[in-house]
Write a protein that holds these residues in place. Structure first.
Motif, PDB file in Angstrom:
ATOM      1  N   TYR A   1     -54.048 -86.049 -36.274  1.00 36.54           N
ATOM      2  CA  TYR A   1     -55.231 -85.950 -36.566  1.00 36.54           C
ATOM      3  C   TYR A   1     -56.084 -87.327 -36.724  1.00 36.54           C
ATOM      4  CZ  TYR A   1     -55.169 -80.841 -36.692  1.00 36.54           C
ATOM      5  OH  TYR A   1     -54.689 -79.481 -36.284  1.00 36.54           O
ATOM      6  N   VAL A   2     -57.038 -87.351 -35.994  1.00 36.61           N
ATOM      7  CA  VAL A   2     -57.873 -88.811 -36.391  1.00 36.61           C
ATOM      8  C   VAL A   2     -59.220 -88.355 -36.714  1.00 36.61           C
ATOM      9  CG1 VAL A   2     -58.636 -90.869 -34.997  1.00 36.61           C
ATOM     10  CG2 VAL A   2     -56.385 -89.815 -34.308  1.00 36.61           C
ATOM     11  N   GLU A   3     -59.671 -89.189 -37.669  1.00 38.01           N
ATOM     12  CA  GLU A   3     -61.143 -89.143 -38.274  1.00 38.01           C
ATOM     13  C   GLU A   3     -62.022 -89.597 -37.409  1.00 38.01           C
ATOM     14  OE1 GLU A   3     -62.955 -91.165 -41.770  1.00 38.01           O
ATOM     15  OE2 GLU A   3     -62.204 -89.434 -42.638  1.00 38.01           O
ATOM     16  N   GLN A   4     -62.950 -88.726 -37.089  1.00 34.70           N
ATOM     17  CA  GLN A   4     -64.202 -89.031 -36.193  1.00 34.70           C
ATOM     18  C   GLN A   4     -65.465 -89.121 -36.963  1.00 34.70           C
ATOM     19  OE1 GLN A   4     -63.987 -89.755 -32.689  1.00 34.70           O
ATOM     20  NE2 GLN A   4     -61.740 -90.049 -33.312  1.00 34.70           N
ATOM     21  N   GLU A   5     -66.352 -89.897 -36.507  1.00 40.59           N
ATOM     22  CA  GLU A   5     -67.959 -89.608 -36.984  1.00 40.59           C
ATOM     23  C   GLU A   5     -68.709 -89.421 -35.870  1.00 40.59           C
ATOM     24  OE1 GLU A   5     -68.717 -93.288 -38.902  1.00 40.59           O
ATOM     25  OE2 GLU A   5     -67.561 -92.834 -40.889  1.00 40.59           O
ATOM     26  N   ASP A   6     -69.685 -88.430 -35.929  1.00 40.42           N
ATOM     27  CA  ASP A   6     -70.540 -88.250 -34.899  1.00 40.42           C
ATOM     28  C   ASP A   6     -71.953 -87.719 -35.707  1.00 40.42           C
ATOM     29  OD1 ASP A   6     -71.637 -88.122 -32.455  1.00 40.42           O
ATOM     30  OD2 ASP A   6     -70.317 -86.957 -31.612  1.00 40.42           O
TER      31      ASP A   6
ATOM     32  N   GLN B   1     -68.475 -85.964 -40.501  1.00 39.31           N
ATOM     33  CA  GLN B   1     -67.212 -86.533 -40.319  1.00 39.31           C
ATOM     34  C   GLN B   1     -66.062 -85.470 -40.139  1.00 39.31           C
ATOM     35  OE1 GLN B   1     -66.918 -88.498 -44.383  1.00 39.31           O
ATOM     36  NE2 GLN B   1     -67.143 -90.486 -43.369  1.00 39.31           N
TER      37      GLN B   1
ATOM     38  N   ASP C   1     -61.992 -84.254 -38.375  1.00 40.43           N
ATOM     39  CA  ASP C   1     -60.628 -84.609 -37.939  1.00 40.43           C
ATOM     40  C   ASP C   1     -60.603 -83.882 -36.302  1.00 40.43           C
ATOM     41  OD1 ASP C   1     -60.143 -86.039 -39.971  1.00 40.43           O
ATOM     42  OD2 ASP C   1     -59.228 -84.598 -41.119  1.00 40.43           O
TER      43      ASP C   1
ATOM     44  N   SER D   1     -55.781 -85.728 -31.636  1.00 35.85           N
ATOM     45  CA  SER D   1     -55.946 -86.722 -30.493  1.00 35.85           C
ATOM     46  C   SER D   1     -54.512 -87.475 -30.105  1.00 35.85           C
ATOM     47  CB  SER D   1     -56.811 -87.929 -30.969  1.00 35.85           C
ATOM     48  OG  SER D   1     -56.859 -88.819 -29.905  1.00 35.85           O
TER      49      SER D   1
END
Length: 437
Positions: free
Chosen positions: A146-151, A179, A181, A184
């Motif tokens: 799991y990778v933290e993403q921002e959008d 924010q 997860d 990936s």
């Protein structure tokens, strides 16, 4: 591409005949060797660039320029049967076995034919093994995390980034700063694997390996390109979910930044994969001894001493730190110090001292004084000149002390029952003679 093979401490004469190398190829390879950290102050630690020949030293592996390559094999006695190519194939097998032990790898070499061992260099065989293991691993699924993403989304996903929401979207509340997860494949481990694949694509000259590497590069196409210097090795955690990648990670580290090797590049100079035999022999023997004594009341430490020869009254800092190759302890007390030496000793008939240097003896006497060990061993590679007896060749008592100093050898060309043979060396007890200094 012209390829040449020699063994350590042998010469390769300049010329255009069989068993010779053109001078302009020799110049390229020597220039590449000088850039290695193993080259030493005089620049001849890998190759001696003489007037009439190149001479290999105590470093083995591959030097590859744009249009030529030189394979340096260790001087391991594999017998006189077969032609030179067959003997070199046997040496490659033993060298890869030593690497596997030193790096704690489990390599399945059964798929490599005898003809491939003869025709392919050490580098191409290692690349082939790596490609086969990596292909098998990715077929079972690439590791993900799991990778933290921002959008900025129209609906909330995950959690709201309050600070960003009330700065960037204060006048446009229809967009939400989210924010969340995602699972990936673009992880540090996969970036390392891709970097290794791309790096090996530049090194390999084998059409078969190039095909394997192209297939792997396609699989890793969606993984971010990362420079070897920017790879996050410390971000990789091997656990029960990805344990099958442990050996691949070790092999990738070997190719990209290994302890034993160096890679040189830029401006068309070429690449190198080199191993210092003194270091490799030490690690190989140390790991075998750890396995041989497993389950006993003895513990093994590699490079674990680090006591100082001298100390000053005015400072707590010591001088001349010692680093014994192998320390064996019982109940916390050092009982045995072993120092490995990758060099050929002579038989006692030819030389009572067997070619052991005075400096080596002084070094072991310092270990005896500092670590209070009753037994000291100088361990060398075995060769036929020492006779059929593989292990202890001479045992002496240091004058005025109970400490025993012995010279011994281990046959690295013979992988059969090696743990039993080492156990026999370590647990034996024989009468000794007086060591006269």
């Amino acid at each position: 591409m012209q390829s040449y093979t020699i063994r350590e401490w042998e010469k390769l004469a300049y010329g255009d005949g069989e068993g010779q190398i053109p001078a302009h190829y020799a110049d390229k390879l020597a220039a590449l060797a000088v850039r290695s950290p193993f080259a030493g102050r005089g620049g001849s630690g890998v190759l001696e660039h003489g007037r009439h020949a190149l001479r290999a030293r105590g470093v083995v592996g591959i030097l590859a320029a744009a249009d030529c390559s030189l394979e340096i094999l260790p001087k391991i006695d594999v017998g006189r049967t077969g032609n030179v190519e067959q003997q070199n194939a046997a040496i490659r097998k033993r060298l890869i076995h030593m690497l596997a032990v030193a790096l704690n790898l489990k390599l399945d070499l059964g798929s490599i034919t005898d003809l491939a061992w003869q025709r392919e260099t050490l580098l191409e065989i290692l690349i082939r093994v790596f490609c086969d293991k990596l292909t098998e691993a990715v077929r079972k699924g690439m590791p993900r995390r799991y990778v933290e993403q921002e959008d900025d989304l129209s609906a909330l996903r995950g959690r709201l980034d309050v600070a960003r929401q009330f700065t960037r979207h204060v006048v446009n509340p229809s967009r939400l700063a989210c924010q969340f997860d995602i699972l990936s494949e673009d992880t540090s481990l996969n970036r390392i694997m891709k970097a290794a694949v791309l790096h090996l694509s530049r090194m390999s000259r084998s059409s078969g390996n190039q095909q394997r590497l192209r297939e792997l590069a396609f699989i890793y196409a969606d993984i971010a390109d990362t420079s070897p210097l920017a790879l996050r090795w410390d971000d990789v955690v091997i656990d029960r979910t990805n344990r099958r990648w442990r050996e691949l990670l070790s092999m990738a580290r070997l190719f990209l930044e290994g302890r034993y090797q160096t890679t040189t590049g830029g401006a068309g100079q070429g690449t190198a994969l080199l191993f210092e035999m003194n270091t490799l022999f030490e690690e190989y023997v140390g790991r075998l001894i750890s396995r041989a004594l497993a389950g006993t009341d003895l513990t093994v430490s590699l490079q674990g001493g680090r006591l100082f020869c001298l100390s000053a009254d005015s400072t707590e800092r010591g001088l001349f730190q010692t680093k014994p190759d192998i320390l064996i302890r019982r109940a916390g007390t050092v009982t045995h110090v072993i120092d490995t030496k990758w060099k050929r000793i002579s038989s006692r008939i030819d030389d009572p001292k067997q070619g052991v240097t005075q400096g080596d003896v002084y070094q072991m006497m310092a270990y005896a004084q500092l670590y209070r060990a009753p037994r000291l061993t100088l361990l060398y590679p075995h060769h036929p000149g020492l006779g059929a007896t593989e292990l202890v060749h001479a045992r002496h008592r240091i004058t005025g002390h109970e400490t025993i100093l012995e010279t011994a050898s281990i046959d690295v060309a013979n992988g059969g029952s090696v743990l039993d043979r080492l156990r026999s060396l370590l647990l034996r007890d024989e009468p000794v003679s007086e060591l006269l200094m």
